[in-house]
Design a protein around this motif. Sequence first.
Motif, short mmCIF file in Angstrom:
data_model
loop_
_atom_site.label_atom_id
_atom_site.label_comp_id
_atom_site.label_asym_id
_atom_site.label_seq_id
_atom_site.Cartn_x
_atom_site.Cartn_y
_atom_site.Cartn_z
N TYR A 138 0.84 -1.21 0.00
CA TYR A 138 0.00 0.00 0.00
C TYR A 138 0.87 1.26 0.00
N ASP A 139 1.94 1.24 0.81
CA ASP A 139 2.85 2.38 0.86
C ASP A 139 3.46 2.66 -0.50
N VAL A 140 3.87 1.61 -1.19
CA VAL A 140 4.49 1.77 -2.51
C VAL A 140 3.52 2.41 -3.49
N GLU A 141 2.29 1.98 -3.46
CA GLU A 141 1.29 2.54 -4.38
C GLU A 141 1.01 4.01 -4.10
N ALA A 142 1.07 4.41 -2.85
CA ALA A 142 0.87 5.82 -2.50
C ALA A 142 2.11 6.65 -2.83
N TRP A 143 3.26 6.02 -2.82
CA TRP A 143 4.55 6.68 -3.00
C TRP A 143 4.89 6.92 -4.46
N THR A 144 4.45 6.00 -5.31
CA THR A 144 4.79 6.06 -6.73
C THR A 144 3.68 5.42 -7.55
N PRO A 145 3.55 5.79 -8.79
CA PRO A 145 2.46 5.21 -9.60
C PRO A 145 2.79 3.80 -10.11
N VAL A 146 2.83 2.84 -9.20
CA VAL A 146 2.99 1.44 -9.59
C VAL A 146 1.83 0.65 -9.01
N ASP A 147 1.56 -0.47 -9.62
CA ASP A 147 0.50 -1.34 -9.15
C ASP A 147 1.12 -2.51 -8.40
N ALA A 148 1.01 -2.47 -7.09
CA ALA A 148 1.55 -3.56 -6.26
C ALA A 148 0.47 -4.55 -5.87
N SER A 149 -0.73 -4.42 -6.45
CA SER A 149 -1.82 -5.32 -6.06
C SER A 149 -1.53 -6.79 -6.38
N PRO A 150 -0.86 -7.14 -7.48
CA PRO A 150 -0.56 -8.56 -7.68
C PRO A 150 0.33 -9.14 -6.58
N ILE A 151 1.29 -8.35 -6.12
CA ILE A 151 2.15 -8.81 -5.02
C ILE A 151 1.32 -8.95 -3.75
N ARG A 152 0.50 -7.96 -3.47
CA ARG A 152 -0.35 -7.98 -2.27
C ARG A 152 -1.28 -9.18 -2.30
N GLU A 153 -1.89 -9.45 -3.46
CA GLU A 153 -2.81 -10.58 -3.57
C GLU A 153 -2.10 -11.91 -3.32
N ARG A 154 -0.87 -12.05 -3.83
CA ARG A 154 -0.09 -13.27 -3.58
C ARG A 154 0.22 -13.43 -2.10
N ILE A 155 0.58 -12.31 -1.46
CA ILE A 155 0.90 -12.36 -0.03
C ILE A 155 -0.34 -12.73 0.78
N VAL A 156 -1.46 -12.07 0.50
CA VAL A 156 -2.69 -12.33 1.25
C VAL A 156 -3.13 -13.79 1.05
N ALA A 157 -3.01 -14.29 -0.17
CA ALA A 157 -3.37 -15.69 -0.43
C ALA A 157 -2.47 -16.62 0.39
N GLU A 158 -1.19 -16.29 0.47
CA GLU A 158 -0.26 -17.11 1.26
C GLU A 158 -0.63 -17.06 2.75
#
Length: 174
Positions: free
Chosen positions: A150-170
């Motif tokens: 979430y911090d990365v997405e607020a800090w720069t215009p990148v989409d970290a949701s695929p990483i977040r989704e993998r982490i949450v699934a794990e």
Amino acid sequence: MSEGSGPSVAARDDLAGVVDLFEWLTREELSRAVSELAFKRRAEVDPDAIDAAIDAAVAEYALVRVPPEAVSTDEGAPEEAADPLAVGPAAFPSLPENAADLPHILDVPDRAVDRGTLSEAVHDRLSADAVSAMNEGDADRLETLVDVTYDVEAWTPVDASPIRERIVAELDGE
């Protein structure tokens, strides 16, 4: 810097505040800056504690390593910037007492960071850190990394949701 068994969030944010004064600093320059601040406070300097605080700030994404090709000075690209660090997405930079004097003490040229290159490097590191934490079964690290996405997405215009989704699934055992 605060005292205790390990570097505090305030210490990491103070480190980020010092780096923010310059846009980027090498690890050696940051250590020197912290030593100078301790000297101004007439405090003991513990190089191991400074190293531990920097390591903690990097681990928690308050400071991030900058690819050498992404740093420059008003004199052009530095020939060799050993381990350049910039303020990371999880930082809330704060200036420690007397930090305003540091630009005069350190006497470094004006500096810049290519934010696009830095953003890409941080995104790549976040992905690698997530895979490593998953492979190690490190749930605490994964919890931290979810927040960093979430911090990365607020800090720069990148989409970290695929990483977040993998982490949450794990974390959810999926």
